[in-house]
Design a protein around this motif. Structure first.
Motif, PDB file in Angstrom:
ATOM      1  N   HIS A   1       0.817  -1.208   0.000  1.00  0.00           N
ATOM      2  CA  HIS A   1       0.000   0.000   0.000  1.00  0.00           C
ATOM      3  C   HIS A   1       0.855   1.264   0.000  1.00  0.00           C
ATOM      4  O   HIS A   1       0.324   2.368   0.153  1.00  0.00           O
ATOM      5  CB  HIS A   1      -0.930   0.016   1.216  1.00  0.00           C
TER       6      HIS A   1
ATOM      7  N   ARG B   1      -4.138   0.827  -3.537  1.00  0.00           N
ATOM      8  CA  ARG B   1      -4.962   1.138  -2.376  1.00  0.00           C
ATOM      9  C   ARG B   1      -6.398   0.899  -2.817  1.00  0.00           C
ATOM     10  O   ARG B   1      -7.099   1.822  -3.224  1.00  0.00           O
ATOM     11  CB  ARG B   1      -4.736   2.575  -1.897  1.00  0.00           C
TER      12      ARG B   1
ATOM     13  N   ARG C   1     -10.129   0.500  -3.369  1.00  0.00           N
ATOM     14  CA  ARG C   1     -11.249   1.223  -2.779  1.00  0.00           C
ATOM     15  C   ARG C   1     -12.323   1.392  -3.849  1.00  0.00           C
ATOM     16  O   ARG C   1     -12.020   1.697  -5.006  1.00  0.00           O
ATOM     17  CB  ARG C   1     -10.802   2.604  -2.291  1.00  0.00           C
TER      18      ARG C   1
ATOM     19  N   CYS D   1     -13.169   6.257  -2.242  1.00  0.00           N
ATOM     20  CA  CYS D   1     -11.786   6.670  -2.486  1.00  0.00           C
ATOM     21  C   CYS D   1     -11.575   8.118  -2.033  1.00  0.00           C
ATOM     22  O   CYS D   1     -12.378   8.998  -2.352  1.00  0.00           O
ATOM     23  CB  CYS D   1     -11.471   6.537  -3.975  1.00  0.00           C
TER      24      CYS D   1
ATOM     25  N   ASP E   1      -6.412  11.752  -1.131  1.00  0.00           N
ATOM     26  CA  ASP E   1      -5.039  11.341  -0.824  1.00  0.00           C
ATOM     27  C   ASP E   1      -4.731   9.968  -1.410  1.00  0.00           C
ATOM     28  O   ASP E   1      -3.627   9.737  -1.933  1.00  0.00           O
ATOM     29  CB  ASP E   1      -4.810  11.323   0.690  1.00  0.00           C
ATOM     30  N   GLU E   2      -5.683   9.042  -1.311  1.00  0.00           N
ATOM     31  CA  GLU E   2      -5.476   7.715  -1.891  1.00  0.00           C
ATOM     32  C   GLU E   2      -5.371   7.799  -3.411  1.00  0.00           C
ATOM     33  O   GLU E   2      -4.500   7.170  -4.023  1.00  0.00           O
ATOM     34  CB  GLU E   2      -6.630   6.786  -1.491  1.00  0.00           C
ATOM     35  N   TRP E   3      -6.253   8.576  -4.011  1.00  0.00           N
ATOM     36  CA  TRP E   3      -6.241   8.751  -5.463  1.00  0.00           C
ATOM     37  C   TRP E   3      -4.892   9.317  -5.920  1.00  0.00           C
ATOM     38  O   TRP E   3      -4.251   8.791  -6.828  1.00  0.00           O
ATOM     39  CB  TRP E   3      -7.377   9.685  -5.871  1.00  0.00           C
TER      40      TRP E   3
END
Length: 304
Positions: free
Chosen positions: A45, A107, A109, A114, A117-119
């Motif tokens: 991750h 990550r 999702r 989502c 920050d993850e994107w």
């Protein structure tokens, strides 16, 4: 002694501490390449420090088998780090012939869950990560070509079935990998004049990024062949890095076990031409005729 397809070639492999990248580095060394084993040491991750020393362990394996390799732990998403990765190859082995962009993480999702920050993190490691090292490598190769030295160079990118057809729960990863496939087409068109080819690979393999989602499917063995073993993909990477592949560019390869094929990508369907501007209320049946007449697309992974 049997000739080795990558004898004398210098290759950078990013994300080479585990999984596919490790298999590529080991396979390239067996085929005679001198390998820069790049790995930042993060988890699946992108969490810090979970696999520190991974690059060095792969280098130790290569050297123990009589090959040549050097470890590099720079971050592929950092512009200056990309320069250092290329310089590592030049300082260690005096040249560079290929960059295999493999580093990445997921990550998973659903789109509705989502976060920004993850994107951003997923797009950064895949898209920017494919940009930085390759961009500095291209600068080196262009300068070689302009100085009158022959260039026979390779960029090999890593896309995914998720990028080619989409995957439920992986919107950021799918978007990034789709971008990489298109980037490959542009690189191939723009860089041919400098003696550089660009191809991409969508591997089907058991890695840290796939084991939690597809663990049961990817444990399968068929007729004695471990279909999802990362090592199955290594020979294609070696061939693409070799001088033998100089006439192949702008392709997206898919490989699963012993099956290899090309992704044919987006292409136009047969058209319907009114020879005049359409009215909105005319378009329903026309669009449905187009949909019914086209070849069926692969379904999105995970779709019912």
């Amino acid at each position: 002694m049997m000739s080795r397809i990558c004898e004398g070639r210098v290759v950078v492999v990013t994300g080479a501490g585990n999984g596919l990248g490790r298999a590529y580095a080991l396979g390239l060394a067996v085929e005679g390449a001198k390998v820069v084993v790049n790995d930042l040491g993060v988890g699946r991750h992108g969490e810090d420090g979970t696999t520190k020393g991974a690059a060095e362990k792969v280098v130790d394996e290569i050297r123990a088998a009589g090959g040549e390799a050097v470890a590099n732990t720079d971050d592929v998403t950092d512009w200056e780090a990309g320069r250092r990765i290329v310089q590592c190859a030049l300082d260690s082995f005096g040249d560079l012939h290929a960059v295999v962009n493999n580093a990445g993480f997921v990550r998973d999702r659903m789109f509705v869950s989502c976060t920004p920050d993850e994107w951003d993190a997923v797009l950064r490691v895949h898209l920017r990560g494919h940009f930085c090292t390759s961009r500095h490598a291209v600068d080196y190769w262009r300068n070689q070509q302009k100085a009158g030295r022959p260039v026979d160079a390779r960029i090999i990118n890593t896309t995914s079935g998720a990028g080619l057809q989409g995957s439920i729960g992986q919107s950021a990863y799918s978007a990034a990998k789709g971008g990489i496939a298109t980037l490959t087409l542009v690189q191939a068109a723009e860089l041919a004049r400098y003696g550089i080819t660009a191809n991409a690979l969508a591997p089907s393999a058991r890695t840290r990024m796939t084991e939690s989602v597809f663990a049961e499917e990817m444990s399968r063995v068929e007729d004695g062949l471990d279909v999802y073993a990362p090592e199955n993909t290594a020979p294609l990477i070696a061939w693409l890095c070799s001088a033998e592949s100089s006439d192949v560019t702008g392709q997206v390869f898919e490989l699963k076990g012993g099956r290899i094929f090309l992704s044919q990508g987006w292409t136009d369907s047969p058209d319907i031409d009114k020879k005049a501007r359409w009215k909105a209320d005319e378009l329903g049946p026309v669009v449905r005729r187009l949909l019914n007449g086209r070849a069926p697309a692969k379904p999105v992974y995970g779709a019912a």
